[in-house]
Write a protein that holds these residues in place. Structure first.
Motif, PDB file in Angstrom:
ATOM      1  N   ARG A 121       0.854  -1.148   0.206  1.00 46.16           N
ATOM      2  CA  ARG A 121      -0.188  -0.117  -0.075  1.00 46.16           C
ATOM      3  C   ARG A 121       0.880   1.153   0.085  1.00 46.16           C
ATOM      4  NH1 ARG A 121      -5.355  -0.685   1.129  1.00 46.16           N
ATOM      5  NH2 ARG A 121      -5.737   1.195   0.468  1.00 46.16           N
ATOM      6  N   ARG A 122       0.330   2.388  -0.394  1.00 49.17           N
ATOM      7  CA  ARG A 122       1.066   3.756  -0.479  1.00 49.17           C
ATOM      8  C   ARG A 122       0.388   4.493   0.878  1.00 49.17           C
ATOM      9  NH1 ARG A 122       2.667   7.104  -4.607  1.00 49.17           N
ATOM     10  NH2 ARG A 122       2.428   9.105  -4.190  1.00 49.17           N
ATOM     11  N   MET A 123       1.314   5.004   1.360  1.00 47.87           N
ATOM     12  CA  MET A 123       1.213   5.884   2.461  1.00 47.87           C
ATOM     13  C   MET A 123       1.888   7.100   2.839  1.00 47.87           C
ATOM     14  SD  MET A 123      -0.285   5.696   5.359  1.00 47.87           S
ATOM     15  CE  MET A 123      -0.129   6.919   7.020  1.00 47.87           C
ATOM     16  N   THR A 124       1.238   8.158   3.029  1.00 47.35           N
ATOM     17  CA  THR A 124       1.925   9.595   3.348  1.00 47.35           C
ATOM     18  C   THR A 124       1.961  10.103   4.649  1.00 47.35           C
ATOM     19  OG1 THR A 124       1.477  10.266   0.991  1.00 47.35           O
ATOM     20  CG2 THR A 124       2.014  12.065   2.700  1.00 47.35           C
ATOM     21  N   LEU A 125       2.926  10.195   5.378  1.00 44.98           N
ATOM     22  CA  LEU A 125       3.151  10.464   6.755  1.00 44.98           C
ATOM     23  C   LEU A 125       3.229  12.124   6.426  1.00 44.98           C
ATOM     24  CD1 LEU A 125       5.514   8.372   8.192  1.00 44.98           C
ATOM     25  CD2 LEU A 125       3.291   7.902   7.865  1.00 44.98           C
ATOM     26  N   ARG A 126       2.321  12.808   7.284  1.00 45.42           N
ATOM     27  CA  ARG A 126       2.378  14.469   7.200  1.00 45.42           C
ATOM     28  C   ARG A 126       3.120  14.854   8.558  1.00 45.42           C
ATOM     29  NH1 ARG A 126      -2.544  12.560   6.588  1.00 45.42           N
ATOM     30  NH2 ARG A 126      -3.459  13.200   8.767  1.00 45.42           N
ATOM     31  N   CYS A 127       3.809  16.166   7.969  1.00 50.49           N
ATOM     32  CA  CYS A 127       4.756  16.939   9.029  1.00 50.49           C
ATOM     33  C   CYS A 127       4.503  18.571   8.504  1.00 50.49           C
ATOM     34  CB  CYS A 127       6.078  16.510   8.962  1.00 50.49           C
ATOM     35  SG  CYS A 127       7.091  17.495  10.010  1.00 50.49           S
ATOM     36  N   THR A 128       3.895  19.101   9.805  1.00 55.22           N
ATOM     37  CA  THR A 128       3.677  20.572   9.736  1.00 55.22           C
ATOM     38  C   THR A 128       4.369  21.285  10.789  1.00 55.22           C
ATOM     39  OG1 THR A 128       1.572  20.159   8.574  1.00 55.22           O
ATOM     40  CG2 THR A 128       2.013  22.239   9.405  1.00 55.22           C
ATOM     41  N   GLN A 129       5.083  22.382  10.558  1.00 51.30           N
ATOM     42  CA  GLN A 129       5.771  23.066  11.578  1.00 51.30           C
ATOM     43  C   GLN A 129       5.393  24.598  11.418  1.00 51.30           C
ATOM     44  OE1 GLN A 129       8.463  25.221  11.110  1.00 51.30           O
ATOM     45  NE2 GLN A 129       9.174  24.831   8.860  1.00 51.30           N
ATOM     46  N   ASP A 130       5.075  25.387  12.501  1.00 51.62           N
ATOM     47  CA  ASP A 130       4.709  26.587  12.513  1.00 51.62           C
ATOM     48  C   ASP A 130       5.754  27.552  13.005  1.00 51.62           C
ATOM     49  OD1 ASP A 130       2.542  26.842  15.520  1.00 51.62           O
ATOM     50  OD2 ASP A 130       4.670  26.054  15.427  1.00 51.62           O
ATOM     51  N   MET A 131       7.111  27.160  13.134  1.00 54.25           N
ATOM     52  CA  MET A 131       8.180  27.897  13.463  1.00 54.25           C
ATOM     53  C   MET A 131       8.894  28.905  12.514  1.00 54.25           C
ATOM     54  SD  MET A 131       9.535  25.360  16.381  1.00 54.25           S
ATOM     55  CE  MET A 131       9.687  24.021  15.235  1.00 54.25           C
ATOM     56  N   ARG A 132       8.316  28.440  11.107  1.00 52.32           N
ATOM     57  CA  ARG A 132       9.014  29.107   9.740  1.00 52.32           C
ATOM     58  C   ARG A 132      10.516  28.881   9.752  1.00 52.32           C
ATOM     59  NH1 ARG A 132       5.392  29.977   6.840  1.00 52.32           N
ATOM     60  NH2 ARG A 132       6.597  31.510   5.784  1.00 52.32           N
ATOM     61  N   HIS A 133      10.732  27.477  10.272  1.00 46.76           N
ATOM     62  CA  HIS A 133      12.161  27.164   9.875  1.00 46.76           C
ATOM     63  C   HIS A 133      12.363  26.771   8.561  1.00 46.76           C
ATOM     64  CE1 HIS A 133      12.841  25.472  14.425  1.00 46.76           C
ATOM     65  NE2 HIS A 133      12.855  26.742  14.332  1.00 46.76           N
ATOM     66  N   ASN A 134      13.524  26.928   8.246  1.00 49.27           N
ATOM     67  CA  ASN A 134      13.998  26.787   6.791  1.00 49.27           C
ATOM     68  C   ASN A 134      14.082  25.449   6.410  1.00 49.27           C
ATOM     69  OD1 ASN A 134      13.780  29.492   5.523  1.00 49.27           O
ATOM     70  ND2 ASN A 134      15.682  29.956   6.834  1.00 49.27           N
ATOM     71  N   ALA A 135      14.741  24.696   7.432  1.00 48.73           N
ATOM     72  CA  ALA A 135      15.265  23.240   7.109  1.00 48.73           C
ATOM     73  C   ALA A 135      14.309  22.014   7.912  1.00 48.73           C
ATOM     74  CB  ALA A 135      16.585  22.940   7.816  1.00 48.73           C
ATOM     75  N   MET A 136      14.083  21.018   7.233  1.00 52.32           N
ATOM     76  CA  MET A 136      13.279  20.280   7.720  1.00 52.32           C
ATOM     77  C   MET A 136      13.881  18.706   7.474  1.00 52.32           C
ATOM     78  SD  MET A 136       9.166  21.571   7.361  1.00 52.32           S
ATOM     79  CE  MET A 136       8.551  20.482   8.522  1.00 52.32           C
TER      80      MET A 136
END
Lengths: 109, 112
Positions: free
Chosen positions: B17-32
């Motif tokens: 199966r296909r799966m997408t893990l989500r990640c969101t940040q609100d610190m306005r960081h450039n690097a993830m």
């Protein structure tokens, strides 16, 4: 290859002092980090060393010797809440973090 | 939102199966960053992004893909999941590549 070594597990008594060692061999060096990770939780930042010497932050201190490829994390006045894994990580020449497997610290009353 | 959030918290997935893990940040960081953590091993970098619109491969990128369409979001996709991708996945961010990384709460993924 790149390698970070730290003991797998350590046990200490509440109120005592414990030192967790970390040795490293990496492609370049741009700083060493210590993180704390409680079981089932995310790693949280503890300390950062880029120059030789001791950095003190409350009950926690971290030491670095770049010539020896060695660091330690010193925890004083241990509390039960300090039971956690402690992760050592080195930032290499590509600015990527290379992580040790972590040291599980067990605190006994 | 404060800091970094990840979704889902945990997931059981059938192989293939296909799966997408989500990640969101609100610190306005450039690097993830995306890491996986397996018992007895250190955190291993899967993919990273130093700024919106750019991505790079880490130590263990095979079987994973990422995109960085904007500053806040950094999804990780498993195109066809395999049991060896069973792991805990952590997303992290930093102001820039030379700064301290801060971690999300993680996603526990089991592939059967």
């Amino acid at each position: 290859g790149q390698n970070i070594d730290q003991p797998t597990e350590m046990t200490a008594t509440e109120g005592a002092i414990v030192q967790i060692n970390c040795t490293y061999q990496t492609s370049g060096f741009n700083g060493l980090f210590w993180y704390q990770q409680h079981a089932g939780e995310a790693p949280t930042f503890l300390s950062y060393n880029v120059l030789d010497g001791l950095e003190e932050k409350g009950r926690f201190s971290s030491f670095l010797s770049r010539s020896k490829g060695y660091s330690y994390l010193l925890l004083k006045e241990l509390q039960m809440k300090d039971s956690a894994s402690y992760l050592c990580a080195v930032r290499d020449s590509n600015y990527q973090l290379i992580w040790g497997a972590g040291t599980k610290l067990i605190i006994k009353p | 939102i404060a800091g970094i959030t990840q979704a889902p918290t945990s997931q059981i997935l059938a192989a293939g199966r296909r799966m997408t893990l989500r990640c969101t940040q609100d610190m306005r960081h450039n690097a993830m960053y995306w890491y996986r953590q397996d018992l007895g091993l250190g955190l291993r970098l899967i993919h990273y992004s130093n700024t919106a619109g750019t991505t790079g491969k880490g130590e263990v990128p095979d079987g994973y893909s990422v995109s960085r369409a904007n500053t806040d979001d950094f999804p990780l996709t498993l195109a066809s999941a395999v049991p060896s991708q069973t792991s805990v996945y952590f997303c992290a961010s930093s102001d820039n590549e030379a700064d301290t990384q801060y971690f999300g709460p993680g996603t526990r993924l089991t592939v059967l």
